[in-house]
Enzyme design. Structure first.
Site, PDB file in Angstrom:
ATOM      1  N   GLU A   1       0.823  -1.208   0.000  1.00  0.00           N
ATOM      2  CA  GLU A   1       0.000   0.000   0.000  1.00  0.00           C
ATOM      3  C   GLU A   1       0.860   1.262   0.000  1.00  0.00           C
ATOM      4  O   GLU A   1       0.576   2.213  -0.742  1.00  0.00           O
ATOM      5  CB  GLU A   1      -0.923   0.031   1.237  1.00  0.00           C
ATOM      6  CG  GLU A   1      -1.903  -1.112   1.305  1.00  0.00           C
ATOM      7  CD  GLU A   1      -1.401  -2.316   2.097  1.00  0.00           C
ATOM      8  OE1 GLU A   1      -2.252  -3.080   2.595  1.00  0.00           O
ATOM      9  OE2 GLU A   1      -0.166  -2.506   2.224  1.00  0.00           O
TER      10      GLU A   1
ATOM     11  N   CYS B   1      -2.064  -3.044   7.445  1.00  0.00           N
ATOM     12  CA  CYS B   1      -1.572  -2.884   8.811  1.00  0.00           C
ATOM     13  C   CYS B   1      -1.833  -1.433   9.233  1.00  0.00           C
ATOM     14  O   CYS B   1      -2.187  -0.597   8.399  1.00  0.00           O
ATOM     15  CB  CYS B   1      -0.086  -3.221   8.871  1.00  0.00           C
ATOM     16  SG  CYS B   1       0.979  -2.005   8.058  1.00  0.00           S
TER      17      CYS B   1
END
Length: 176
Positions: free
Chosen positions: A74, A102
């Site tokens: 990401e 996360c």
């Protein structure tokens, strides 16, 4: 609805004439294909323009995280888009990722202002298989942040993403 396919290495870009609905499963399938390029940590991300359906950027976990441990899929995708589209309207994008973001990655998504996160495999599933993950869920973090109003959707093609992580978990355990 007409669907146009354009091949760009290493993934297939999908553009649809229906600009109001992105097909989450189609984009997740592209994230899965990208993740196969990292057999140890198959975390990948794709950022899509909500209006055109165009895949703007991709990101893949750094195969050797000793170079930079923050290079998660990401974060790499967001960084790539920041360079390629310096005036991007992040609120008009969706990020697709093979694994639940996360806290670091979800934080990046929230600070960028990406309107929607779609993931396949959940944190609890990864934790049960020995992946180093946080117990803080992406949706929990998003809902507890006053300035972020995006949406988090999980479990898209999770049987395929789970299989990808399960297959590669054996490789990862033997390499560590």
């Amino acid at each position: 609805m007409k669907i146009h396919f354009k091949f760009i290495t290493p993934i297939l870009l999908i553009a649809t004439s229906n600009t109001h609905a992105l097909n989450d499963a189609q984009y997740m399938q592209q994230a899965i294909k990208l993740a196969q390029h990292n057999p140890i940590f198959p975390f990948s991300a794709i950022i899509v323009d909500n209006k055109t359906g165009k895949i703007l950027c991709t990101g893949l976990n750094d195969i050797d995280s000793s170079h930079n441990p923050t290079h998660h899929g990401e974060i790499v995708a967001i960084s790539n888009c920041s360079k390629k589209y310096p005036k991007l309207k992040w609120s008009q994008t969706t990020i697709y990722t093979t694994g639940e973001p996360c806290p670091m990655c979800e934080g990046g998504v929230m600070y960028a202002g990406i309107s929607k996160v779609v993931y396949g495999t959940s944190m609890p599933w990864l934790l049960k298989r020995g992946y180093q993950q946080s117990k803080i869920r992406a949706k929990t973090l998003a809902e507890s942040t006053p300035f972020y109003h995006g949406k988090v959707v999980g479990g898209v093609l999770q049987e395929k993403t789970n299989a990808l992580f399960a297959k590669n978990n054996n490789l990862r355990v033997h390499k560590l």
